[in-house]
Design a protein around this motif. Structure first.
Motif, short mmCIF file in Angstrom:
data_model
loop_
_atom_site.label_atom_id
_atom_site.label_comp_id
_atom_site.label_asym_id
_atom_site.label_seq_id
_atom_site.Cartn_x
_atom_site.Cartn_y
_atom_site.Cartn_z
N VAL A 102 -14.19 10.01 -0.83
CA VAL A 102 -12.79 10.28 -1.15
C VAL A 102 -12.38 11.67 -0.70
N GLY A 160 0.80 -1.21 0.00
CA GLY A 160 0.00 0.00 0.00
C GLY A 160 0.83 1.25 0.00
N GLY A 161 2.06 1.14 -0.49
CA GLY A 161 2.92 2.31 -0.51
C GLY A 161 3.71 2.46 0.76
N SER A 162 3.66 1.46 1.66
CA SER A 162 4.36 1.61 2.91
C SER A 162 5.68 0.87 2.95
N GLU A 190 -6.76 12.61 5.10
CA GLU A 190 -7.47 12.14 3.92
C GLU A 190 -7.99 10.71 4.05
N PHE A 191 -7.55 9.96 5.07
CA PHE A 191 -7.98 8.57 5.24
C PHE A 191 -8.89 8.35 6.44
N PRO A 231 1.49 4.16 5.09
CA PRO A 231 0.86 3.93 3.80
C PRO A 231 0.53 5.26 3.11
N THR A 232 0.64 5.25 1.81
CA THR A 232 0.35 6.46 1.04
C THR A 232 -0.97 6.37 0.29
N THR A 233 -1.65 5.23 0.42
CA THR A 233 -2.98 5.05 -0.15
C THR A 233 -3.88 4.44 0.92
N ILE A 234 -5.18 4.48 0.70
CA ILE A 234 -6.12 3.91 1.67
C ILE A 234 -5.88 2.41 1.84
N ASN A 235 -5.39 1.74 0.80
CA ASN A 235 -5.18 0.30 0.86
C ASN A 235 -4.24 -0.13 1.97
N TRP A 267 -3.91 1.35 4.99
CA TRP A 267 -4.33 1.77 6.32
C TRP A 267 -5.22 0.80 7.09
#
Length: 151
Positions: free
Chosen positions: A120, A34-36, A88-89, A42-46, A48
């Motif tokens: 979003v 998830g970008g971590s 944002e999350f 993490p840099t996307t919701i996926n 978190w």
């Protein structure tokens, strides 16, 4: 040795540049989680929900009193502080913990605001304000403040 192997496999690419980029991406946290990547945030919701759920956040179904609603919001904010979660999350993560009547209320509110597109862009402040209007109305907040604020 790695640079030589890359140069043999992919002629025309600068092997040193590829290796340096791989190292830089690893250090900056780019990766498959998830970008971590390297253990960063993490840099996307996926990325978190897994981190969030490890803290065992409490679900919210309804509140018998405004204090219960306030306590739940405080609980969530403590979780976000520990995680270092970006604004944002947050709304999407707490919406995941709504159940029963609260979930039905949120679904109707979300649909009225534009559905998934709204989610979003929904900030934590907006979610919290909307939640409080439903479960901890302003007149109750004022009463609470008068009762618990030192004179």
């Amino acid at each position: 040795m790695v640079a030589a192997a890359i140069a043999n496999l992919l002629p025309g690419l600068n092997a040193d540049e590829v290796v340096n980029r791989m190292i830089r991406d690893y250090r900056d946290g780019a990766g498959s989680s998830g970008g971590s990547g390297g253990g960063g945030q993490p840099t996307t919701i996926n990325g978190w929900p897994e981190s969030f759920n490890k803290l065992k956040p409490l679900p919210f179904k309804s509140a018998a009193s405004p204090q219960e609603a306030e306590d739940w919001i405080t609980h969530m904010e403590k979780n976000f502080e520990v995680l270092g979660c970006g604004d944002e999350f947050k709304a999407r993560l707490v919406a995941f913990k709504l159940e029963g009547d609260a979930l039905q209320w949120w679904k109707m509110h979300k649909r009225a605001k534009g559905g998934d597109t709204y989610m979003v862009s929904c900030t934590w402040t907006e979610f919290r304000d909307t939640f409080y209007k439903r479960y901890f109305p302003e007149f109750e907040q004022q009463h609470f403040e008068r009762e618990y604020t030192p004179a």
